[in-house]
Design a protein around this motif. Sequence first.
Motif, PDB file in Angstrom:
ATOM      1  N   ASP A  20       0.832  -1.203   0.000  1.00 23.00           N
ATOM      2  CA  ASP A  20       0.000   0.000   0.000  1.00 23.00           C
ATOM      3  C   ASP A  20       0.867   1.253   0.000  1.00 23.00           C
ATOM      4  O   ASP A  20       1.699   1.448   0.879  1.00 23.00           O
ATOM      5  CB  ASP A  20      -0.945  -0.007   1.198  1.00 23.00           C
ATOM      6  CG  ASP A  20      -1.993  -1.109   1.089  1.00 23.00           C
ATOM      7  OD1 ASP A  20      -2.505  -1.319  -0.026  1.00 23.00           O
ATOM      8  OD2 ASP A  20      -2.280  -1.765   2.103  1.00 23.00           O
ATOM      9  N   VAL A  28      -7.952   2.803  -0.994  1.00 24.24           N
ATOM     10  CA  VAL A  28      -8.722   1.569  -1.016  1.00 24.24           C
ATOM     11  C   VAL A  28     -10.183   1.918  -1.248  1.00 24.24           C
ATOM     12  O   VAL A  28     -10.661   2.960  -0.812  1.00 24.24           O
ATOM     13  CB  VAL A  28      -8.579   0.738   0.289  1.00 24.24           C
ATOM     14  CG1 VAL A  28      -7.173   0.210   0.443  1.00 24.24           C
ATOM     15  CG2 VAL A  28      -8.997   1.521   1.507  1.00 24.24           C
ATOM     16  N   ARG A  38      -7.953  -2.809  -3.918  1.00 26.29           N
ATOM     17  CA  ARG A  38      -6.813  -1.986  -4.316  1.00 26.29           C
ATOM     18  C   ARG A  38      -6.597  -2.105  -5.814  1.00 26.29           C
ATOM     19  O   ARG A  38      -6.978  -3.094  -6.426  1.00 26.29           O
ATOM     20  CB  ARG A  38      -5.559  -2.480  -3.594  1.00 26.29           C
ATOM     21  CG  ARG A  38      -5.593  -2.299  -2.108  1.00 26.29           C
ATOM     22  CD  ARG A  38      -4.651  -3.280  -1.430  1.00 26.29           C
ATOM     23  NE  ARG A  38      -4.517  -3.024  -0.008  1.00 26.29           N
ATOM     24  CZ  ARG A  38      -5.360  -3.471   0.906  1.00 26.29           C
ATOM     25  NH1 ARG A  38      -6.407  -4.196   0.563  1.00 26.29           N
ATOM     26  NH2 ARG A  38      -5.166  -3.202   2.187  1.00 26.29           N
TER      27      ARG A  38
END
Length: 175
Positions: A20, A28, A38
Amino acid sequence: MEKSYKQYLAQISTLIFDVDGVLTNGMVTVMPDGQLVRQMNIKDGYALKTAVDCGLRICIISGGKNEGVRTRLKNLGIQDIYLGAHDKIEQYHELSDMYGLQTENVLYMGDDIPDVPVMKLVGLPCCPNDAAPEIQQISKYISNKNGGEGCVRDIIEQVLRVQGKWDGNFDAKYD
């Protein structure tokens, strides 16, 4: 005098990435059932698959737990995938012990505070252009690409070019 980041590229054999904010843009989508979705950049995927095919060790250490991420990365040929890693240094030491990693041969790309401990241990700490200021301060290379927008492709391509492994004639299947 501090070495230019380019002087490290030839000796890199292991590349470790956060998910991330590095392989994704950090956003997200929350689905009605609570699942977090994602997006990953297909060019980063191509570079990851190519790096694996060229013999580089690719590892993932992420605090996220999304099994879809694991499936995507396994399909690219990545074997060392640590999800749900809240203390990333533990997984780094496990990898280091398992493979006998040498500091100068390891690149790590992270984007936020949980990445700091590992980034301080590797030979080439890197980050996307939109990483947290604390991460930018300790990075030897800051990509001109943001997380999820090609920063992984950027650094992998540079490593492969310096090592003479990026010639544009790839048969890798990456999707």
